[in-house]
Design a protein around this motif. Structure first.
Motif, short mmCIF file in Angstrom:
data_model
loop_
_atom_site.label_atom_id
_atom_site.label_comp_id
_atom_site.label_asym_id
_atom_site.label_seq_id
_atom_site.Cartn_x
_atom_site.Cartn_y
_atom_site.Cartn_z
N UNK A 1 0.77 126.35 13.98
CA UNK A 1 0.97 127.09 12.72
C UNK A 1 2.48 127.26 12.56
N UNK A 2 3.11 126.38 11.81
CA UNK A 2 4.55 126.41 11.68
C UNK A 2 5.20 126.21 13.04
N UNK A 3 6.12 127.10 13.44
CA UNK A 3 6.81 126.95 14.72
C UNK A 3 6.02 127.50 15.91
N UNK A 4 4.78 127.96 15.66
CA UNK A 4 3.96 128.57 16.71
C UNK A 4 2.81 127.64 17.09
N UNK A 5 2.63 127.44 18.39
CA UNK A 5 1.53 126.64 18.91
C UNK A 5 0.54 127.58 19.60
N UNK A 6 -0.66 127.73 19.02
CA UNK A 6 -1.69 128.59 19.58
C UNK A 6 -2.50 127.81 20.61
N UNK A 7 -2.81 128.44 21.75
CA UNK A 7 -3.43 127.75 22.87
C UNK A 7 -4.66 128.50 23.37
N UNK A 8 -5.66 127.74 23.82
CA UNK A 8 -6.85 128.34 24.42
C UNK A 8 -7.40 127.45 25.51
N UNK A 9 -8.10 128.05 26.47
CA UNK A 9 -8.63 127.29 27.60
C UNK A 9 -9.84 128.00 28.19
N UNK B 1 0.30 131.64 23.21
CA UNK B 1 1.05 131.03 22.12
C UNK B 1 2.46 130.71 22.59
N UNK B 2 3.03 129.63 22.03
CA UNK B 2 4.42 129.27 22.23
C UNK B 2 5.12 129.27 20.88
N UNK B 3 6.26 129.93 20.81
CA UNK B 3 7.01 130.04 19.56
C UNK B 3 8.37 129.37 19.73
N UNK B 4 8.62 128.35 18.92
CA UNK B 4 9.93 127.72 18.89
C UNK B 4 10.83 128.60 18.04
N UNK B 5 11.66 129.37 18.69
CA UNK B 5 12.39 130.43 18.01
C UNK B 5 13.45 129.93 17.04
N UNK B 6 13.98 128.72 17.28
CA UNK B 6 15.07 128.23 16.45
C UNK B 6 16.41 128.80 16.85
N UNK B 7 16.43 129.60 17.91
CA UNK B 7 17.65 130.20 18.43
C UNK B 7 18.03 129.49 19.73
N UNK C 1 15.46 127.73 22.08
CA UNK C 1 14.62 128.44 23.04
C UNK C 1 13.17 128.50 22.57
N UNK C 2 12.23 128.41 23.53
CA UNK C 2 10.81 128.58 23.26
C UNK C 2 10.32 129.82 24.00
N UNK C 3 9.69 130.73 23.27
CA UNK C 3 9.15 131.95 23.84
C UNK C 3 7.64 131.83 23.90
N UNK C 4 7.08 132.08 25.08
CA UNK C 4 5.64 131.93 25.24
C UNK C 4 5.00 133.12 25.92
N UNK C 5 3.74 133.34 25.61
CA UNK C 5 2.97 134.39 26.25
C UNK C 5 1.59 133.91 26.59
N UNK D 1 11.88 129.34 27.73
CA UNK D 1 12.30 128.06 28.30
C UNK D 1 13.20 127.31 27.32
N UNK D 2 13.95 126.35 27.88
CA UNK D 2 14.83 125.51 27.06
C UNK D 2 14.99 124.15 27.70
N UNK D 3 14.99 123.10 26.87
CA UNK D 3 15.19 121.75 27.35
C UNK D 3 16.65 121.33 27.18
N UNK D 4 17.12 120.53 28.14
CA UNK D 4 18.47 119.98 28.10
C UNK D 4 18.38 118.47 28.33
#
Length: 252
Positions: free
Chosen positions: A138-146, A167-173, A176-180, A206-209
């Motif tokens: 949903x936009x920059x948010x990825x909802x997850x279930x298992x 959920x993982x949120x691509x913050x755009x800052x 960075x990706x913020x997840x819970x 988290x952040x990728x380089x």
């Protein structure tokens, strides 16, 4: 007890520490191979340390087909009190597909602990799980279930049921990706497993380089906790308590 570092997608694990692996096409076969290596401050499986708070080194390899079928393996060091188990080697496979915008993964995992010398009368460690995973963006948010089910969970502890959401949120800052995450584990024979049924939760960033000509490095740090009191944690061990987890993963 595979999984459980961090992932940015539902199909590389629901916890936040194991990144999606780099993929290499194999000719015109429709097959792609991937390898991921991780070094982490701990190995947490559903909130519980598998290395007794020691550093974990891990590797995952996967072979996936364009049809959606995949197979793979995972290896990590482990350290369980009262056993000589020092390695975990898992085999997994399944089928990935999409229904509209909903991505689904139906599969299974066989968890093994080679080198474990099972004493006479002791419970076995190996077990199998069936699993269903889903994700929806949903936009920059990825909802997850298992959801996972084992007919004879770790330590011959009977039926094991597990549910997780997050959920993982691509913050755009700074990219960075913020997840819970929040999960709940039901265990039929709690005494054999060593804990009551319990919940666990985490918040991580988290952040990728990108490294030109080599691959990608993902750095992650998070906070993890469970609902298990120390007195109820595998004989009073400090493996269920709140902790920070840091990791560095390499995609080649």
């Amino acid at each position: 007890m595979r999984k459980i570092l961090l992932a940015s997608t539902a199909f590389t694990g629901l916890s936040l520490a194991q990144p999606a692996a780099a993929q290499v096409a194999i000719g015109n076969t429709g097959l792609e191979a991937s390898i991921t290596g991780t070094v982490a401050s701990d190995y947490l499986f559903r909130g519980i340390s598998q290395t007794r708070s020691r550093i974990a080194t891990q590797a995952t390899a996967e072979l996936a087909h364009s049809s959606g079928f995949y197979i793979g393996g995972f290896v990590s060091n482990v350290r369980f009190l009262g056993t000589d188990a020092r390695q975990e080697v898992d085999l997994f496979g399944g089928y990935r597909f999409a229904v509209g915008g909903l991505k689904l993964d139906l599969g299974g995992i066989w968890y093994t602990y080679p080198g474990y010398s099972r004493p006479a009368g002791a419970y076995g460690l190996n077990y199998a799980e069936a699993q269903v995973r889903a994700s929806y963006e949903v936009g920059p948010v990825n909802l997850l279930g298992q959801f996972n089910y084992s007919p004879n969970f770790f330590g011959s502890s009977g039926n094991g049921f597990y549910a997780e959401g997050g959920a993982d949120w691509k913050t755009g800052i700074f990219d960075l990706t913020l997840g819970g995450r929040i999960g709940y584990q039901w265990i039929e024979r709690n005494v054999r497993f060593g804990t009551p049924d319990y919940a666990w939760w985490s918040v991580a960033i988290s952040r990728e380089f990108a490294i030109p000509g080599i691959g990608t490095v993902t750095a992650a740090v998070g906070y993890y906790d469970t609902s298990i009191r120390r007195a109820d944690c595998a004989g009073g061990q400090n493996i269920c308590a709140a902790r920070a987890l840091g990791s560095i993963s390499f995609k080649f």
